[in-house]
Design a protein around this motif. Structure first.
Motif, PDB file in Angstrom:
ATOM      1  N   THR A   1       0.850  -1.192   0.000  1.00 51.20           N
ATOM      2  CA  THR A   1       0.000   0.000   0.000  1.00 51.20           C
ATOM      3  C   THR A   1       0.885   1.241   0.000  1.00 51.20           C
ATOM      4  O   THR A   1       2.108   1.151   0.180  1.00 51.20           O
TER       5      THR A   1
ATOM      6  N   ARG B   1       6.830   3.926   4.070  1.00 50.19           N
ATOM      7  CA  ARG B   1       7.649   3.552   5.229  1.00 50.19           C
ATOM      8  C   ARG B   1       8.954   2.907   4.773  1.00 50.19           C
ATOM      9  O   ARG B   1      10.032   3.243   5.273  1.00 50.19           O
TER      10      ARG B   1
ATOM     11  N   SER C   1       1.114   3.545   2.282  1.00 54.52           N
ATOM     12  CA  SER C   1       1.771   3.743   3.582  1.00 54.52           C
ATOM     13  C   SER C   1       2.924   2.754   3.777  1.00 54.52           C
ATOM     14  O   SER C   1       3.963   3.122   4.330  1.00 54.52           O
ATOM     15  N   GLN C   2       2.759   1.514   3.326  1.00 53.90           N
ATOM     16  CA  GLN C   2       3.840   0.533   3.453  1.00 53.90           C
ATOM     17  C   GLN C   2       5.045   0.920   2.588  1.00 53.90           C
ATOM     18  O   GLN C   2       6.190   0.872   3.046  1.00 53.90           O
TER      19      GLN C   2
ATOM     20  N   HIS D   1       7.088  10.396   3.103  1.00 59.60           N
ATOM     21  CA  HIS D   1       5.700  10.617   3.495  1.00 59.60           C
ATOM     22  C   HIS D   1       4.795  10.069   2.389  1.00 59.60           C
ATOM     23  O   HIS D   1       5.130  10.195   1.203  1.00 59.60           O
ATOM     24  N   PRO D   2       3.669   9.461   2.721  1.00 59.52           N
ATOM     25  CA  PRO D   2       2.764   8.942   1.690  1.00 59.52           C
ATOM     26  C   PRO D   2       2.348   9.984   0.651  1.00 59.52           C
ATOM     27  O   PRO D   2       2.194   9.668  -0.527  1.00 59.52           O
TER      28      PRO D   2
END
Length: 141
Positions: A10, A16, A12-13, A21-22
């Motif tokens: 995803t 990270r 966010s993954q 930042h997304p």
């Protein structure tokens, strides 16, 4: 078995893993720097190869000081070179295909070993494309 190109992460993954930042990933997608695949619901899914590309974008921007337009051009050229290297490797694998001609349009024609391009053929090719290059590998020894 999950491959390097499998779109399983995803936003966010992936953010990270890339240390970003997304929202940065979404911006890079809009700019065409990294293009994740989409789910049926239009959600972004990143692969490990996408994360590696994100890290390269980050390195070029922060370490090399290159702007995003320059980074996009660099990445496009790297992709183009990889495609050309693939084509060249495919030509080299053809039996007797170690000699080939290339026109200015990039079209490549394999010529059998020992075969010559006749003057009439050469003139036709030059008239169509503007130039003709004949390449023969040299023996290194």
């Amino acid at each position: 078995m999950v491959t390097e190109d499998a779109p399983v992460l995803t936003v966010s993954q992936a953010a990270r893993l890339a240390g970003m930042h997304p929202q940065t990933l979404r911006q890079y997608d809009r700019l065409g720097l990294v293009t994740p695949r989409r789910t049926a619901g239009r959600g972004r899914r990143y692969s490990q190869r996408d994360v590696a590309r994100l890290l390269e974008v980050q390195r070029l921007a922060q370490v090399e000081g290159i702007n995003l337009a320059g980074i996009r051009r660099i990445l496009d050229l790297q992709e183009h070179v990889a495609q050309l290297e693939g084509r060249l490797a495919a030509l080299a694998m053809q039996p007797g295909g170690r000699v080939f001609t290339a026109g200015t349009t990039g079209d490549v024609v394999v010529v059998r070993r020992g075969q010559r391009v006749r003057r009439a053929e050469r003139a036709d090719l030059e008239a169509e494309e503007g130039a003709l290059v004949l390449w023969r590998p040299t023996r290194r020894g």
